[in-house]
Motif scaffolding. Sequence first.
Motif, short mmCIF file in Angstrom:
data_model
loop_
_atom_site.label_atom_id
_atom_site.label_comp_id
_atom_site.label_asym_id
_atom_site.label_seq_id
_atom_site.Cartn_x
_atom_site.Cartn_y
_atom_site.Cartn_z
N ALA A 98 0.82 -1.22 0.00
CA ALA A 98 0.00 0.00 0.00
C ALA A 98 0.85 1.26 0.00
O ALA A 98 0.53 2.23 -0.70
CB ALA A 98 -0.94 -0.02 1.20
N GLU A 99 1.93 1.25 0.77
CA GLU A 99 2.74 2.47 0.86
C GLU A 99 3.51 2.75 -0.45
O GLU A 99 3.97 3.88 -0.65
CB GLU A 99 3.73 2.37 2.02
CG GLU A 99 4.72 1.21 1.94
CD GLU A 99 4.21 -0.04 2.61
OE1 GLU A 99 2.98 -0.18 2.73
OE2 GLU A 99 5.03 -0.88 3.03
N ASP A 100 3.64 1.73 -1.32
CA ASP A 100 4.38 1.94 -2.58
C ASP A 100 3.46 2.31 -3.75
O ASP A 100 3.94 2.72 -4.80
CB ASP A 100 5.15 0.67 -2.94
CG ASP A 100 6.23 0.35 -1.92
OD1 ASP A 100 6.78 1.31 -1.34
OD2 ASP A 100 6.51 -0.84 -1.70
N ILE A 101 2.17 2.10 -3.57
CA ILE A 101 1.25 2.31 -4.70
C ILE A 101 1.24 3.76 -5.20
O ILE A 101 1.33 3.99 -6.42
CB ILE A 101 -0.18 1.84 -4.33
CG1 ILE A 101 -0.21 0.31 -4.31
CG2 ILE A 101 -1.20 2.39 -5.32
CD1 ILE A 101 -1.57 -0.26 -3.94
N VAL B 89 -7.48 1.41 -5.23
CA VAL B 89 -7.02 2.58 -4.46
C VAL B 89 -8.11 3.65 -4.45
O VAL B 89 -7.99 4.69 -5.10
CB VAL B 89 -5.70 3.13 -5.05
CG1 VAL B 89 -4.55 2.22 -4.70
CG2 VAL B 89 -5.80 3.31 -6.56
N PRO B 90 -9.18 3.43 -3.71
CA PRO B 90 -10.31 4.37 -3.73
C PRO B 90 -9.99 5.74 -3.13
O PRO B 90 -10.78 6.66 -3.30
CB PRO B 90 -11.38 3.64 -2.90
CG PRO B 90 -10.61 2.72 -2.02
CD PRO B 90 -9.42 2.29 -2.81
N ASP B 91 -8.86 5.85 -2.46
CA ASP B 91 -8.50 7.13 -1.85
C ASP B 91 -7.51 7.92 -2.70
O ASP B 91 -6.93 8.89 -2.22
CB ASP B 91 -7.91 6.90 -0.46
CG ASP B 91 -6.67 6.02 -0.52
OD1 ASP B 91 -6.46 5.36 -1.55
OD2 ASP B 91 -5.91 5.99 0.48
N GLN B 92 -7.33 7.51 -3.96
CA GLN B 92 -6.40 8.21 -4.84
C GLN B 92 -7.20 9.10 -5.80
O GLN B 92 -7.83 8.61 -6.75
CB GLN B 92 -5.54 7.22 -5.63
CG GLN B 92 -4.55 6.46 -4.77
CD GLN B 92 -3.50 7.39 -4.15
OE1 GLN B 92 -2.99 8.28 -4.81
NE2 GLN B 92 -3.20 7.18 -2.87
N PRO B 93 -7.18 10.41 -5.59
CA PRO B 93 -8.06 11.30 -6.38
C PRO B 93 -7.76 11.30 -7.87
O PRO B 93 -8.68 11.49 -8.69
CB PRO B 93 -7.80 12.67 -5.76
CG PRO B 93 -6.49 12.56 -5.06
CD PRO B 93 -6.40 11.16 -4.59
N GLU B 94 -6.51 11.09 -8.25
CA GLU B 94 -6.21 11.10 -9.67
C GLU B 94 -6.79 9.89 -10.40
O GLU B 94 -7.15 9.96 -11.57
CB GLU B 94 -4.70 11.20 -9.89
CG GLU B 94 -4.16 12.62 -9.74
CD GLU B 94 -4.70 13.56 -10.81
OE1 GLU B 94 -5.79 14.12 -10.61
OE2 GLU B 94 -4.02 13.72 -11.82
N ALA B 95 -6.84 8.75 -9.71
CA ALA B 95 -7.49 7.58 -10.31
C ALA B 95 -8.97 7.87 -10.53
O ALA B 95 -9.55 7.55 -11.59
CB ALA B 95 -7.30 6.36 -9.42
N LEU B 96 -9.60 8.50 -9.56
CA LEU B 96 -11.00 8.89 -9.70
C LEU B 96 -11.17 9.92 -10.80
O LEU B 96 -12.13 9.87 -11.58
CB LEU B 96 -11.50 9.46 -8.36
CG LEU B 96 -11.71 8.44 -7.25
CD1 LEU B 96 -11.68 9.13 -5.88
CD2 LEU B 96 -13.03 7.70 -7.43
N GLY B 97 -10.24 10.87 -10.87
CA GLY B 97 -10.33 11.89 -11.90
C GLY B 97 -10.20 11.31 -13.30
O GLY B 97 -10.93 11.70 -14.23
N LEU B 98 -9.29 10.37 -13.47
CA LEU B 98 -9.12 9.74 -14.78
C LEU B 98 -10.40 9.01 -15.18
O LEU B 98 -10.86 9.11 -16.32
CB LEU B 98 -7.94 8.77 -14.75
CG LEU B 98 -7.71 7.97 -16.03
CD1 LEU B 98 -7.44 8.89 -17.21
CD2 LEU B 98 -6.57 6.98 -15.84
N LEU C 78 -11.24 14.76 -1.55
CA LEU C 78 -9.92 14.34 -1.04
C LEU C 78 -8.92 15.50 -1.04
O LEU C 78 -7.84 15.38 -0.45
CB LEU C 78 -9.39 13.18 -1.89
CG LEU C 78 -10.21 11.88 -1.76
CD1 LEU C 78 -9.82 10.86 -2.83
CD2 LEU C 78 -10.02 11.28 -0.37
N GLY C 79 -9.26 16.58 -1.71
CA GLY C 79 -8.47 17.80 -1.58
C GLY C 79 -7.06 17.74 -2.12
O GLY C 79 -6.16 18.41 -1.61
#
Length: 436
Positions: A201-204, A251-260, A310-311
């Motif tokens: 998780a810490e490397d993702i 990775v539901p807490d990664q805003p760029e994945a959601l943005g894409l 997520l800001g």
Amino acid sequence: MGRKSAMRDGRVGRDPPGAAAARCLMEDACRDAAARATLAARDSYGKLLAILAARTRDVAAAEDALADAFAAAIAQWPKDGVPSNPVGWLLTVARRSAGHAAARRQTADRGAAMVQMLEDERNDPASDGFGDDRLKLMFACTHPAIAVDAQAPLMLQTVLGLDAARIAASFLVAPTSMGQRLVRAKRRIRDAGIAFAIPEAEDIPARLSAVLSAIYAAYGTAWDDVAGADPRLAGLADEAIWLARLTVQLVPDQPEALGLLAMMLHCEARRAARRGPDGAFIALRDQDVALWSRDMMVEAEAALRTAARLGQPGRFQTEAAIQSLHAQSRMTGERLHGPLTQLYDVLARFAPTTGVLVARAVALAENGVPDAALSQLDAITGAETYQPWWAARARILWLYGQEEAARDAASRAAGLSSDPGIRRFLLAGGYRDGPR
């Protein structure tokens, strides 16, 4: 053109030598077998390669095994009939081929992996469940041992089945250079014994950017084929969206994945409206919004709102916000050129690519400042053969009142496009507002 690239392109039905084989190809059974194998190649190449490479940790060896499987399908299916599960059949044969190849090489460590793979085959001979092997393969391609500039291209080739020439076009490099880059990356995976696994998780977060870039490039490649004329790209947009959804689940807490994901869904929602019944290209400002997919737009907006909470703003969230504003403007009739110009300025700070800079200039012209937009466009270097640059120039010059220069630019843009619908659009004055 090699066998593997032909297979990726779905052209697995090569003419076998000899008159007997030629006669065979004329029979219905042979044609049906070739068609089914071609369909399997188009739909499943990346999935099968991901499964094989995850077990062997050798992308090149997995490609060879898969090529053997498709060749076997061409030879056997006309005689024995197309199996009920063609993809499972291909996977089984490819696994066996990889195992035999490993045995011949007699490499102890690699042989152990192959033995395990054959054991898997015995335990699950008909399985074609893909799980998240493709995502594992994508993260394997982001390993720090692999050159950064090879990571996204490697994903595009191995997971999504694009050939080196098309990948090179996406990254504006020579096909030969891209091919060499990909070969070196595959060799690095094999020699370094890079694991095919989701990172800790810490490397993702550090490795996620390359994965998102590859998904973005894949969707962009499919989007450029607006007419759907290239059968090699069939299903690629869906595949990219599927991978984006899978990444968001991971990775539901990664805003760029959601943005894409949000950006692609907004664009994909308009697919049915981009062409007329006769294949004519229809610009966004002229599209019938009733043809847009409301479900996709709702999903896109939900993903974008989650990302915003997520800001941590970023490139893909900004692109999604731009698409959201375009949709809002068309749905409500409200002019939003000012906010769009501001968003493009933000996007240019995140990602000052040629495509972004061209789009920003158009947004500025639409906002009533065509002279400054033209200056921005002229400041972009290395775009002499970039078709969107000339199409944008035509639009900006027309907004600036320079109709003859706009027509010349549109002609240049048409000459750089291989799409008949887009050529007709440009040559008929599609860069202008109003009836044409």
